[in-house]
Enzyme design. Structure first.
Site, PDB file in Angstrom:
ATOM      1  N   SER A  46       5.898  -0.342 -16.751  1.00 19.47           N
ATOM      2  CA  SER A  46       6.601  -0.273 -18.171  1.00 19.47           C
ATOM      3  C   SER A  46       5.411  -1.120 -19.251  1.00 19.47           C
ATOM      4  CB  SER A  46       8.075  -1.191 -17.942  1.00 19.47           C
ATOM      5  OG  SER A  46       8.380  -2.010 -19.410  1.00 19.47           O
TER       6      SER A  46
ATOM      7  N   HIS B 223       5.446   3.863 -18.620  1.00 23.83           N
ATOM      8  CA  HIS B 223       6.460   3.571 -18.981  1.00 23.83           C
ATOM      9  C   HIS B 223       7.131   3.297 -20.508  1.00 23.83           C
ATOM     10  CE1 HIS B 223      11.691   3.959 -18.236  1.00 23.83           C
ATOM     11  NE2 HIS B 223      11.682   2.381 -18.893  1.00 23.83           N
TER      12      HIS B 223
ATOM     13  N   ASP C  27       8.921   1.990 -23.770  1.00 22.04           N
ATOM     14  CA  ASP C  27      10.526   1.520 -23.971  1.00 22.04           C
ATOM     15  C   ASP C  27      10.413   1.713 -25.297  1.00 22.04           C
ATOM     16  OD1 ASP C  27      11.659   0.722 -21.592  1.00 22.04           O
ATOM     17  OD2 ASP C  27       9.780  -0.144 -21.147  1.00 22.04           O
TER      18      ASP C  27
ATOM     19  N   MET D  57      12.323   1.306 -28.815  1.00 23.13           N
ATOM     20  CA  MET D  57      13.428   0.424 -29.038  1.00 23.13           C
ATOM     21  C   MET D  57      13.400   0.264 -30.617  1.00 23.13           C
ATOM     22  SD  MET D  57      13.494  -3.152 -26.912  1.00 23.13           S
ATOM     23  CE  MET D  57      13.013  -2.513 -25.328  1.00 23.13           C
TER      24      MET D  57
ATOM     25  N   HIS E  13      10.777   6.005 -23.107  1.00 20.31           N
ATOM     26  CA  HIS E  13      12.787   5.675 -22.669  1.00 20.31           C
ATOM     27  C   HIS E  13      13.309   5.146 -23.813  1.00 20.31           C
ATOM     28  CE1 HIS E  13      15.117   2.649 -20.770  1.00 20.31           C
ATOM     29  NE2 HIS E  13      16.121   3.368 -21.076  1.00 20.31           N
TER      30      HIS E  13
ATOM     31  N   MET F 172      15.785   3.806 -26.471  1.00 21.39           N
ATOM     32  CA  MET F 172      16.575   3.342 -26.469  1.00 21.39           C
ATOM     33  C   MET F 172      16.836   3.204 -28.070  1.00 21.39           C
ATOM     34  SD  MET F 172      15.811   0.218 -23.824  1.00 21.39           S
ATOM     35  CE  MET F 172      14.022   1.249 -23.744  1.00 21.39           C
TER      36      MET F 172
ATOM     37  N   MET G 187      20.525   1.785 -15.788  1.00 21.34           N
ATOM     38  CA  MET G 187      19.228   0.580 -15.593  1.00 21.34           C
ATOM     39  C   MET G 187      20.013  -0.038 -15.081  1.00 21.34           C
ATOM     40  SD  MET G 187      17.365   1.303 -18.310  1.00 21.34           S
ATOM     41  CE  MET G 187      17.728  -0.198 -19.228  1.00 21.34           C
TER      42      MET G 187
ATOM     43  N   GLY H 292      17.056  -3.910 -23.593  1.00 19.57           N
ATOM     44  CA  GLY H 292      16.857  -4.556 -24.915  1.00 19.57           C
ATOM     45  C   GLY H 292      15.547  -5.458 -24.562  1.00 19.57           C
TER      46      GLY H 292
ATOM     47  N   GLY I 151      11.697  -9.161 -18.694  1.00 24.47           N
ATOM     48  CA  GLY I 151      12.279  -9.982 -17.902  1.00 24.47           C
ATOM     49  C   GLY I 151      13.802 -10.502 -17.414  1.00 24.47           C
TER      50      GLY I 151
ATOM     51  N   ASP J 141      15.727   0.982 -14.076  1.00 24.49           N
ATOM     52  CA  ASP J 141      14.737   0.222 -14.866  1.00 24.49           C
ATOM     53  C   ASP J 141      15.643  -0.779 -15.464  1.00 24.49           C
ATOM     54  OD1 ASP J 141      13.589  -0.423 -16.881  1.00 24.49           O
ATOM     55  OD2 ASP J 141      14.064   0.980 -18.039  1.00 24.49           O
ATOM     56  N   GLY J 142      14.879  -2.777 -14.737  1.00 30.40           N
ATOM     57  CA  GLY J 142      15.284  -3.731 -15.205  1.00 30.40           C
ATOM     58  C   GLY J 142      15.753  -4.959 -14.306  1.00 30.40           C
ATOM     59  N   GLY J 143      15.005  -6.005 -14.293  1.00 27.49           N
ATOM     60  CA  GLY J 143      14.927  -6.602 -12.704  1.00 27.49           C
ATOM     61  C   GLY J 143      14.313  -6.301 -11.343  1.00 27.49           C
TER      62      GLY J 143
HETATM   63  C1  DX5 Z   1      14.301  -2.736 -20.628  1.00 21.00           C
HETATM   64  C2  DX5 Z   1      13.611  -1.930 -20.839  1.00 21.00           C
HETATM   65  C3  DX5 Z   1      12.450  -1.917 -19.538  1.00 21.00           C
HETATM   66  C4  DX5 Z   1      11.912  -3.560 -19.174  1.00 21.00           C
HETATM   67  C5  DX5 Z   1      12.322  -3.942 -17.817  1.00 21.00           C
HETATM   68  O1  DX5 Z   1      15.996  -2.598 -22.074  1.00 21.00           O
HETATM   69  O2  DX5 Z   1      13.706  -0.884 -20.788  1.00 21.00           O
HETATM   70  O3  DX5 Z   1      12.077  -1.092 -18.866  1.00 21.00           O
HETATM   71  O4  DX5 Z   1      10.672  -3.661 -20.062  1.00 21.00           O
HETATM   72  O5  DX5 Z   1      10.707  -4.496 -18.130  1.00 21.00           O
HETATM   73  P1  DX5 Z   1      11.837  -5.983 -16.331  1.00 21.00           P
HETATM   74  O6  DX5 Z   1      10.707  -5.287 -14.805  1.00 21.00           O
HETATM   75  O7  DX5 Z   1      10.478  -7.854 -16.784  1.00 21.00           O
HETATM   76  O8  DX5 Z   1      12.871  -6.181 -16.071  1.00 21.00           O
HETATM   77 ZN    ZN Z   2      12.282   0.628 -19.637  1.00 21.96          ZN
END
Ligand code: DX5
Ligand code: ZN
Length: 233
Positions: free
Chosen positions: A18, A43, A45, A47, A77, A79, A148, A153, A156, A183-185
């Site tokens: 990402s 990837h 992101d 927003m 992605h 958002m 997700m 958003g 981290g 995706d996420g954490g």
């Molecule tokens: C969050 C994004 C993710 C994010 C992942 O809204 O869609 O792709 O960058 O970040 P980590 O891997 O740090 O959770």
């Molecule tokens: Zn993402």
């Protein structure tokens, strides 16, 4: 651009770096380092400050990455509240794949058709609060389903383990040519559960760009001990 990477069943989990976690002042070099370390795709992101409370990147950044890294699969992605207006601009900017959110405006089937017409594969994302039943009628129209595991958003954030119940409902309903992304954490402590729940595309920002050894990070995400060469006995 069209890529078959996401249409073919991988023999090991695909790792998507990402870009949100990369050094924006040295973006191409940092992304190249992640790819050299074994990441399969980038990837992006996107927003809009409306669908989610953050602003990140647009088609021109995608175009610059495409120019700098001509052979890389770019997974966008979205958002954003109105994804339909961004599908074609990202295709023209060199994206291979675009994922839209079930919670955004527009009929999912229309968005899948727009992505396919623009020459990209299409993904549908479901945010943590949305019940899995809402995505099931749309699975067949998409090449990839994104579960997700944080509220979209920010990079981290802490992984929400309950979303894996959705993954376990979705995974057996997918065809061989469909991928299940998370995706996420996603990181050392959470990735095994993601793989066990059927995810074959793992997105990570912090777990890659937040380390000083990208190769070890990618090996850990795939479940391979770091330092052991692929194919080694
Ligand atoms: C969050 C994004 C993710 C994010 C992942 O809204 O869609 O792709 O960058 O970040 P980590 O891997 O740090 O959770
Ligand atoms: Zn993402």
């Amino acid at each position: 651009m069209t890529s078959d990477l996401l249409r073919n069943q991988p023999d090991r989990p695909l790792v998507a770096a990402s870009v949100l976690g990369a050094d924006f002042a040295d973006l191409a070099a940092d992304c190249a380092a992640a790819l050299d370390a074994g990441c399969d795709l980038l990837h992006l992101d996107v927003m809009d400050g409306h669908f989610v409370p953050n602003l990140t990147m647009g088609p021109s950044l995608c175009r610059s990455l495409r120019r700098a890294l001509p052979d890389t699969v770019l997974d966008v992605h979205l958002m954003v509240t109105d994804p339909v207006q961004f599908v074609e601009p990202f295709a023209k900017a060199g994206a291979d794949h675009v994922t839209v959110h079930l919670e955004a405006n527009g009929a999912p089937e229309d968005l899948a058709a727009a992505a396919h017409e623009a020459g990209m594969t299409a993904g549908l994302a479901i945010s943590p609060p949305t019940p899995v039943e809402r995505i099931l009628p749309h699975l067949g129209s998409f090449d990839l389903i994104l579960v997700m595991s944080v509220n979209p958003g920010f990079a981290g954030q802490a992984f929400i383990p309950e979303v894996l119940d959705k993954s376990r409902t979705i995974a057996p309903r997918l065809r061989d040519d469909q991928r299940l992304q998370i995706d996420g954490g996603v990181g050392a402590r959470t990735v095994a559960a993601c793989r066990d729940a059927g995810h074959d595309v793992l997105v990570a920002a912090s777990a890659i760009f937040g380390t000083d050894d990208y190769s070890a990070a990618v090996a850990n995400l795939r479940g391979m001990p770091s330092g052991v060469a692929e194919g080694a006995p």
